[in-house]
Design a protein around this motif. Structure first.
Motif, mmCIF file in Angstrom:
data_model
loop_
_atom_site.group_PDB
_atom_site.id
_atom_site.type_symbol
_atom_site.label_atom_id
_atom_site.label_comp_id
_atom_site.label_asym_id
_atom_site.label_seq_id
_atom_site.Cartn_x
_atom_site.Cartn_y
_atom_site.Cartn_z
ATOM 1 N N SER A 42 -33.854 43.488 -26.875
ATOM 2 C CA SER A 42 -33.156 43.544 -25.629
ATOM 3 C C SER A 42 -34.258 42.269 -24.713
ATOM 4 O O SER A 42 -34.564 42.540 -24.485
ATOM 5 C CB SER A 42 -33.055 44.989 -24.354
ATOM 6 N N VAL A 43 -33.355 41.679 -23.959
ATOM 7 C CA VAL A 43 -34.179 40.995 -23.856
ATOM 8 C C VAL A 43 -33.539 40.915 -21.856
ATOM 9 O O VAL A 43 -32.336 40.656 -21.730
ATOM 10 C CB VAL A 43 -34.056 38.602 -24.138
ATOM 11 N N SER A 44 -34.728 40.770 -20.842
ATOM 12 C CA SER A 44 -34.390 40.602 -19.457
ATOM 13 C C SER A 44 -34.718 40.093 -18.898
ATOM 14 O O SER A 44 -34.340 39.678 -17.283
ATOM 15 C CB SER A 44 -34.425 41.952 -19.112
ATOM 16 N N HIS A 45 -35.175 39.042 -19.255
ATOM 17 C CA HIS A 45 -35.334 37.977 -18.540
ATOM 18 C C HIS A 45 -34.702 36.172 -19.232
ATOM 19 O O HIS A 45 -34.351 35.826 -20.795
ATOM 20 C CB HIS A 45 -36.710 37.183 -18.593
ATOM 21 N N LEU A 46 -34.796 35.144 -19.077
ATOM 22 C CA LEU A 46 -34.227 33.831 -19.183
ATOM 23 C C LEU A 46 -34.721 32.677 -19.261
ATOM 24 O O LEU A 46 -35.919 32.899 -17.671
ATOM 25 C CB LEU A 46 -32.561 33.699 -18.453
ATOM 26 N N ILE A 47 -35.740 32.224 -19.970
ATOM 27 C CA ILE A 47 -36.340 31.192 -20.094
ATOM 28 C C ILE A 47 -35.995 29.345 -20.896
ATOM 29 O O ILE A 47 -34.813 29.559 -21.369
ATOM 30 C CB ILE A 47 -37.483 31.273 -21.010
ATOM 31 N N ALA A 48 -35.840 28.849 -19.534
ATOM 32 C CA ALA A 48 -34.751 27.662 -19.245
ATOM 33 C C ALA A 48 -36.565 26.460 -19.274
ATOM 34 O O ALA A 48 -36.907 26.269 -18.579
ATOM 35 C CB ALA A 48 -33.836 27.672 -18.423
ATOM 36 N N TYR A 49 -35.780 25.149 -19.585
ATOM 37 C CA TYR A 49 -36.830 24.199 -19.658
ATOM 38 C C TYR A 49 -36.152 23.088 -19.427
ATOM 39 O O TYR A 49 -34.738 22.841 -19.877
ATOM 40 C CB TYR A 49 -37.528 23.564 -21.175
#
Length: 141
Positions: free
Chosen positions: A114-121
């Motif tokens: 489960s991923v609780s964060h979003l990473i954006a570049y």
């Protein structure tokens, strides 16, 4: 409706399942492309395109500046010349295939955790195109 079993290959994408998640790649397509272009015996290259390479249009012979970014941007740059490609465009496309030859099985892992964060570049190059003075923006999530 019929159950065909566990999904392994769909629309040119290979799917592999493990405890870590689902890995999707186009390894078979990449290997076929390398073979079809006769690059099986060639050495892979470390960069997909030369830094500050100038590609030109056939009709106007205008310059397009290519910055050294991720290989997805290289495909975008090359796709601008699909209507009337030149020999120099083919040379760059072959170099991109040699770059992909480094890791043909590289793909996207859909993690089972489960991923609780979003990473954006995000990257922007303001007024980068010398022809149109338009900005080039790229992002990945």
């Amino acid at each position: 409706m019929k159950d065909s079993g566990e999904l392994k290959y769909f629309l040119g994408i290979e799917i592999a399942r493990s405890k870590k998640g689902i890995l999707m790649n186009q390894r078979k397509f990449v290997l076929e492309l390398i073979t079809e272009l006769g690059l099986s015996g060639s050495r892979p290259v470390s960069t997909p395109m030369e830094y500050n390479l100038k590609l030109t249009y056939v009709k106007y012979d205008e310059y397009v500046d290519v910055k050294d970014k991720k290989h997805g941007d290289k495909v975008h740059v090359l796709s601008q010349f699909m209507q009337k490609p030149k020999e120099s465009h083919l040379d760059v496309a072959i170099k991109v295939v040699k770059y992909v030859k480094n890791e043909p099985g590289l793909g996207i892992l859909l993690s089972s955790k489960s991923v609780s964060h979003l990473i954006a570049y995000c990257d922007a190059d303001w007024a980068a195109c010398p022809n149109t003075r338009r900005s080039i923006t790229s992002y990945a999530m």
